[in-house]
Scaffold this active site. Structure first.
Site, PDB file in Angstrom:
ATOM      1  N   HIS A   1       5.203 -15.277  19.486  1.00 22.27           N
ATOM      2  CA  HIS A   1       5.537 -15.931  18.120  1.00 22.27           C
ATOM      3  C   HIS A   1       6.314 -14.850  17.382  1.00 22.27           C
ATOM      4  O   HIS A   1       5.985 -13.969  16.841  1.00 22.27           O
ATOM      5  CB  HIS A   1       4.220 -16.230  17.287  1.00 22.27           C
ATOM      6  CG  HIS A   1       3.361 -17.196  17.899  1.00 22.27           C
ATOM      7  ND1 HIS A   1       3.795 -18.501  17.819  1.00 22.27           N
ATOM      8  CD2 HIS A   1       1.999 -17.269  18.422  1.00 22.27           C
ATOM      9  CE1 HIS A   1       2.810 -19.478  18.324  1.00 22.27           C
ATOM     10  NE2 HIS A   1       1.746 -18.568  18.492  1.00 22.27           N
TER      11      HIS A   1
ATOM     12  N   GLU B   1      -7.176 -14.017  22.325  1.00 20.11           N
ATOM     13  CA  GLU B   1      -7.044 -13.115  21.157  1.00 20.11           C
ATOM     14  C   GLU B   1      -8.169 -12.328  20.882  1.00 20.11           C
ATOM     15  O   GLU B   1      -8.703 -12.190  19.841  1.00 20.11           O
ATOM     16  CB  GLU B   1      -6.606 -13.867  19.953  1.00 20.11           C
ATOM     17  CG  GLU B   1      -5.231 -14.646  19.944  1.00 20.11           C
ATOM     18  CD  GLU B   1      -5.130 -15.558  18.736  1.00 20.11           C
ATOM     19  OE1 GLU B   1      -4.152 -16.311  18.895  1.00 20.11           O
ATOM     20  OE2 GLU B   1      -5.760 -15.551  17.953  1.00 20.11           O
TER      21      GLU B   1
ATOM     22  N   GLU C   1       3.411 -19.406  23.804  1.00 18.84           N
ATOM     23  CA  GLU C   1       3.215 -20.258  22.701  1.00 18.84           C
ATOM     24  C   GLU C   1       4.625 -19.763  21.782  1.00 18.84           C
ATOM     25  O   GLU C   1       4.770 -19.547  20.751  1.00 18.84           O
ATOM     26  CB  GLU C   1       2.221 -19.816  21.817  1.00 18.84           C
ATOM     27  CG  GLU C   1       0.825 -19.977  22.387  1.00 18.84           C
ATOM     28  CD  GLU C   1      -0.127 -19.449  21.556  1.00 18.84           C
ATOM     29  OE1 GLU C   1      -1.504 -19.556  22.289  1.00 18.84           O
ATOM     30  OE2 GLU C   1      -0.243 -19.682  20.447  1.00 18.84           O
TER      31      GLU C   1
ATOM     32  N   ASN D   1      -5.161 -14.447  27.198  1.00 18.97           N
ATOM     33  CA  ASN D   1      -3.979 -14.965  26.142  1.00 18.97           C
ATOM     34  C   ASN D   1      -3.814 -14.363  24.835  1.00 18.97           C
ATOM     35  O   ASN D   1      -5.118 -13.952  24.263  1.00 18.97           O
ATOM     36  CB  ASN D   1      -3.772 -16.445  25.946  1.00 18.97           C
ATOM     37  CG  ASN D   1      -2.643 -17.023  25.530  1.00 18.97           C
ATOM     38  OD1 ASN D   1      -1.577 -16.693  25.898  1.00 18.97           O
ATOM     39  ND2 ASN D   1      -2.795 -17.627  24.310  1.00 18.97           N
TER      40      ASN D   1
ATOM     41  N   ASP E   1       7.788 -19.366  19.864  1.00 21.37           N
ATOM     42  CA  ASP E   1       8.662 -19.768  18.752  1.00 21.37           C
ATOM     43  C   ASP E   1       9.302 -18.660  18.164  1.00 21.37           C
ATOM     44  O   ASP E   1       8.679 -17.694  17.976  1.00 21.37           O
ATOM     45  CB  ASP E   1       7.928 -20.877  17.855  1.00 21.37           C
ATOM     46  CG  ASP E   1       6.757 -20.309  17.286  1.00 21.37           C
ATOM     47  OD1 ASP E   1       5.797 -20.994  16.876  1.00 21.37           O
ATOM     48  OD2 ASP E   1       6.415 -18.947  17.302  1.00 21.37           O
TER      49      ASP E   1
HETATM   50  O1  G3I Z   1      -8.140 -31.851  12.151  1.00 28.60           O
HETATM   51  C1  G3I Z   1      -8.372 -31.388  10.892  1.00 28.60           C
HETATM   52  C2  G3I Z   1      -8.339 -32.568   9.641  1.00 28.60           C
HETATM   53  O2  G3I Z   1      -9.473 -33.472  10.140  1.00 28.60           O
HETATM   54  C3  G3I Z   1      -8.450 -31.805   8.483  1.00 28.60           C
HETATM   55  O3  G3I Z   1      -8.226 -32.841   7.410  1.00 28.60           O
HETATM   56  C4  G3I Z   1      -7.285 -30.875   8.074  1.00 28.60           C
HETATM   57  C5  G3I Z   1      -7.451 -30.173   6.739  1.00 28.60           C
HETATM   58  O4  G3I Z   1      -8.306 -28.992   6.937  1.00 28.60           O
HETATM   59  O5  G3I Z   1      -7.600 -29.800   9.066  1.00 28.60           O
HETATM   60  C6  G3I Z   1      -7.287 -30.190  10.480  1.00 28.60           C
HETATM   61  O6  G3I Z   1      -7.593 -29.099  11.429  1.00 28.60           O
HETATM   62  C7  G3I Z   1      -6.359 -28.318  11.301  1.00 28.60           C
HETATM   63  C8  G3I Z   1      -5.960 -28.321  12.747  1.00 28.60           C
HETATM   64  O7  G3I Z   1      -4.846 -27.154  13.159  1.00 28.60           O
HETATM   65  C9  G3I Z   1      -5.368 -29.835  13.132  1.00 28.60           C
HETATM   66  O8  G3I Z   1      -4.209 -29.862  12.655  1.00 28.60           O
HETATM   67  C10 G3I Z   1      -7.026 -26.951  10.924  1.00 28.60           C
HETATM   68  O9  G3I Z   1      -7.410 -26.976   9.739  1.00 28.60           O
HETATM   69  C11 G3I Z   1      -5.916 -25.806  11.242  1.00 28.60           C
HETATM   70  O10 G3I Z   1      -6.508 -24.477  11.116  1.00 28.60           O
HETATM   71  C12 G3I Z   1      -5.500 -25.933  12.554  1.00 28.60           C
HETATM   72  O11 G3I Z   1      -4.381 -24.926  12.748  1.00 28.60           O
HETATM   73  C13 G3I Z   1      -4.160 -24.579  14.156  1.00 28.60           C
HETATM   74  C14 G3I Z   1      -4.583 -23.248  14.585  1.00 28.60           C
HETATM   75  O12 G3I Z   1      -3.921 -22.793  15.756  1.00 28.60           O
HETATM   76  C15 G3I Z   1      -5.898 -22.901  14.295  1.00 28.60           C
HETATM   77  O13 G3I Z   1      -6.515 -23.536  15.465  1.00 28.60           O
HETATM   78  C16 G3I Z   1      -2.614 -24.997  14.514  1.00 28.60           C
HETATM   79  O14 G3I Z   1      -2.325 -26.101  14.528  1.00 28.60           O
HETATM   80  C17 G3I Z   1      -2.076 -24.269  15.803  1.00 28.60           C
HETATM   81  O15 G3I Z   1      -0.800 -24.332  15.749  1.00 28.60           O
HETATM   82  C18 G3I Z   1      -2.771 -22.836  15.720  1.00 28.60           C
HETATM   83  O16 G3I Z   1      -2.554 -22.332  17.224  1.00 28.60           O
HETATM   84  C19 G3I Z   1      -2.630 -21.049  17.385  1.00 28.60           C
HETATM   85  C20 G3I Z   1      -2.897 -20.756  18.813  1.00 28.60           C
HETATM   86  O17 G3I Z   1      -4.185 -21.906  19.139  1.00 28.60           O
HETATM   87  C21 G3I Z   1      -3.423 -19.561  19.274  1.00 28.60           C
HETATM   88  N1  G3I Z   1      -2.342 -18.671  19.026  1.00 28.60           N
HETATM   89  C22 G3I Z   1      -1.776 -18.814  17.463  1.00 28.60           C
HETATM   90  C23 G3I Z   1      -1.473 -20.083  17.277  1.00 28.60           C
HETATM   91  C24 G3I Z   1      -0.918 -19.942  15.795  1.00 28.60           C
HETATM   92  O18 G3I Z   1      -1.934 -19.820  14.865  1.00 28.60           O
END
Ligand code: G3I
Length: 370
Positions: A264, A185, A294, A228, A296
């Site tokens: 997406h 990105e 990715e 990507n 969905d």
């Molecule tokens: O692990 C922490 C946890 O310790 C904490 O209590 C909780 C509350 O803040 O956050 C947890 O981390 C979260 C993580 O997912 C694991 O669940 C982050 O806040 C949250 O931002 C993160 O979201 C992920 C996001 O990428 C950002 O990395 C989504 O699950 C994931 O599906 C999403 O995937 C992205 C791809 O990598 C790139 N393309 C878009 C896609 C969707 O946004």
């Protein structure tokens, strides 16, 4: 534990679809009501038949037969003893795995002094044990960075930190992870789609992308290295910008092997209208592999459930068919089941909250078997 008899539930799920199709036909035949907008669906016969076959079809076997990498993003639920169906569904239907979050910079290198590979190793080793390919996601991204990266003030220091991170991660997984989203990105959504502002662009400059790929290649000469991005699935200004980016990299001899299209989407997405095939083909014509990385397809709220599920199935069908038409290297859904998708409210995946196959599963199975 989630346990309702899959077939019964799926038939229940599909019944309204079959019903509405029959009604539609009747109405089109002689009724007064204005004909409903044609809903791109899978055919009634094939909609019901797959429900009966669903339990018997392994998408993984069909994908293996085609030599297609057919994967799913996984998270901590993989190791949740209360969700045995998660691993069961993953291993039965997917020959590839991506860590949804565990292999991001903040996941592996939150402490500047030391890497933490524990959780990621568990995902990778479980996949390797189950004979699944692992896509590494992602080495350099403007999101999910640890606080220490933002404290760096100079180009030289951040360039070295980025190279050390890439080298450390790729070297650690060499021989187990053969595909990497090296940069994710980096093209912005702003008009004209310049590179996206980030610590890497702001401090290092636009060559951070080339340097990341060179470092990854040096760490594992055998790995397939991908750029990507999202909203680049069809022909549009952003996919044009990505096309120019990777064409320039190839011209500069940067070791890039493929481009990932996140896809997406939602049920209004028109695969043909968006000219997805022409878009993917132009990247193939550069000699690059392409993968849908990715996928969905979110249901739109406040619409008849059966119609939305049928539209969702049609988008999955058309996207996979287009991918196969250009000999894509992979098709990955962003999650295993709706209940823990990053956008669970839209129920965007091919398995529902109960791990039951949805009409989209049937559409994917038919396409893989075609
Ligand atoms: O692990 C922490 C946890 O310790 C904490 O209590 C909780 C509350 O803040 O956050 C947890 O981390 C979260 C993580 O997912 C694991 O669940 C982050 O806040 C949250 O931002 C993160 O979201 C992920 C996001 O990428 C950002 O990395 C989504 O699950 C994931 O599906 C999403 O995937 C992205 C791809 O990598 C790139 N393309 C878009 C896609 C969707 O946004």
């Amino acid at each position: 534990m989630r346990s309702v008899r899959p077939i019964l539930k799926t038939l229940l799920l599909l019944a309204p679809l079959t019903l509405s199709l029959t009604l539609g036909a009747a109405r089109a035949g002689g009724g007064a009501a204005p004909p409903a907008a044609p809903t791109p669906t899978v055919s009634p016969a094939s909609a019901v038949q797959p429900a009966r076959q669903a339990a018997r079809v392994s998408l993984r076997a069909l994908a293996d037969a085609r030599g297609l990498l057919f994967g799913a993003a996984v998270n901590h639920t993989l190791f949740d003893p209360n969700e045995p169906d998660y691993a069961r569904t993953l291993n039965r239907h997917f020959n590839a795995v991506v860590a949804e979050n565990a292999m991001k910079w903040a996941g592996l290198h939150n402490n500047r002094e030391a890497f933490a590979f524990g959780f990621a190793d568990a995902i990778v080793d479980t996949a390797v044990k189950n004979g699944q390919t692992v896509r590494g996601h992602t080495l350099v991204w403007h999101d999910s960075l640890p606080p220490w990266v933002y404290t760096i003030q100079t180009r030289e220091e951040l360039l070295r930190a980025m190279q050390d991170h890439v080298t450390g991660v790729v070297t650690h997984f060499r021989g187990r992870v053969h595909i990497w989203d090296v940069v994710n990105e980096a093209v912005s959504d702003a008009p004209g789609h310049p590179l996206r502002p980030s610590p890497f662009l702001n401090l290092i400059g636009p060559d951070f992308i080339d340097e990341a790929f060179r470092a990854a290649h040096a760490a594992d000469l055998g790995a397939k290295l991908y750029y990507n991005d999202y909203n680049t699935d069809g022909l549009n200004g952003k996919s044009d910008a990505v096309y120019e980016l990777v064409r320039g990299m190839l011209a500069r001899g940067v070791p890039i092997h493929g481009v990932g299209f996140q896809a997406h989407l939602n049920t209004d997405f028109d695969v043909k209208g968006a000219q997805v095939q022409a878009n993917l083909q132009r990247f193939r014509d550069l000699g690059l592999d392409v993968q849908m990385t990715e996928v969905d397809v979110q249901l739109r709220p406040a619409r008849p459930e059966a119609d939305e599920l049928a539209r969702q199935a049609a988008v999955y069908r058309d996207l996979l068919r287009t991918c196969l038409n250009v000999q894509c290297a992979g098709f990955v859904t962003w999650g295993v089941t709706d209940f823990n998708s990053w956008r669970a409210g839209g129920r965007p995946l091919i398995f529902d909250d109960m791990y039951d196959p949805k009409p989209a599963f049937a559409a994917v199975a038919q396409e893989l078997a075609r």
